[in-house]
Design a protein around this motif. Structure first.
Motif, short mmCIF file in Angstrom:
data_model
loop_
_atom_site.label_atom_id
_atom_site.label_comp_id
_atom_site.label_asym_id
_atom_site.label_seq_id
_atom_site.Cartn_x
_atom_site.Cartn_y
_atom_site.Cartn_z
N HIS A 18 67.66 -17.29 151.61
CA HIS A 18 67.74 -18.47 150.87
C HIS A 18 68.17 -19.85 150.66
CE1 HIS A 18 67.88 -15.80 147.41
NE2 HIS A 18 69.05 -14.51 147.94
N HIS A 19 69.12 -20.04 151.97
CA HIS A 19 68.52 -21.17 152.56
C HIS A 19 68.81 -20.93 154.02
CE1 HIS A 19 70.90 -25.16 153.14
NE2 HIS A 19 71.37 -24.57 154.47
N SER A 20 68.33 -22.05 154.84
CA SER A 20 68.36 -22.07 156.14
C SER A 20 68.16 -23.57 157.26
CB SER A 20 67.62 -21.22 156.54
OG SER A 20 66.59 -21.47 157.19
N ILE A 21 69.45 -23.33 158.16
CA ILE A 21 68.99 -24.76 159.19
C ILE A 21 68.19 -24.04 160.36
CG2 ILE A 21 69.85 -26.80 160.04
CD1 ILE A 21 72.14 -26.66 157.52
N SER A 45 58.93 -26.85 157.11
CA SER A 45 59.17 -28.11 155.92
C SER A 45 59.13 -29.10 156.84
CB SER A 45 61.24 -28.03 155.58
OG SER A 45 61.39 -28.96 154.93
N VAL A 62 65.29 -28.00 157.14
CA VAL A 62 65.96 -27.63 155.71
C VAL A 62 64.97 -26.84 155.00
CG1 VAL A 62 68.50 -26.88 154.69
CG2 VAL A 62 68.09 -28.90 156.55
N LEU A 63 65.34 -25.36 154.43
CA LEU A 63 64.65 -24.71 154.08
C LEU A 63 65.97 -24.19 153.06
CD1 LEU A 63 62.13 -22.64 155.90
CD2 LEU A 63 61.38 -24.25 154.37
N ASP A 64 65.26 -24.49 151.19
CA ASP A 64 66.61 -24.27 150.33
C ASP A 64 65.34 -23.81 149.31
OD1 ASP A 64 68.39 -25.66 150.76
OD2 ASP A 64 68.00 -27.81 150.89
N THR A 65 64.71 -22.23 149.37
CA THR A 65 63.94 -21.58 149.41
C THR A 65 63.44 -20.60 149.34
OG1 THR A 65 61.73 -22.36 150.40
CG2 THR A 65 62.18 -23.79 148.26
N ASN A 66 64.13 -19.87 148.44
CA ASN A 66 63.23 -17.79 148.73
C ASN A 66 61.90 -18.21 149.63
OD1 ASN A 66 66.02 -17.85 147.85
ND2 ASN A 66 65.18 -17.01 144.98
N TYR A 67 62.40 -17.23 150.36
CA TYR A 67 61.85 -16.37 151.50
C TYR A 67 61.98 -15.57 152.58
CZ TYR A 67 63.85 -18.58 155.21
OH TYR A 67 65.01 -19.39 156.21
#
Length: 83
Positions: A18-21, A45, A62-67
């Motif tokens: 759901h979230h990663s940096i 991103s 930063v990814l704030d989407t589901n993947y």
């Protein structure tokens, strides 16, 4: 000598994330014996660029989407000088 370089990092997850940096250190440095001719990093991103304390080019995103997977690819050309 001219080198053509491709580096791929792939993440695959069993469950959705759901979230990663991500902080990347994938860019070669210019030096007296090496010239970075061209370089590109592709990610999911927009990348923000900064330099660390040692002068390395770094990128973060930063990814704030589901993947459930991610591919990061860097490619370019480096020219080395004969010593």
């Amino acid at each position: 000598m001219r080198y053509s370089i491709t580096h791929r990092t792939e993440y695959l997850y069993e469950r959705s994330v759901h979230h990663s940096i991500q902080e990347l250190r994938l860019t070669p440095q210019d030096s007296t014996n090496q010239l970075l001719e061209r370089w590109k990093i592709s990610a999911l991103s927009k990348l923000s660029e900064f330099f660390d304390a040692f002068g390395n080019v770094c990128h973060v995103f930063v990814l704030d989407t589901n993947y459930s997977g991610m591919l990061i690819e860097s490619r370019g050309e480096v020219i080395t000088k004969n010593q």
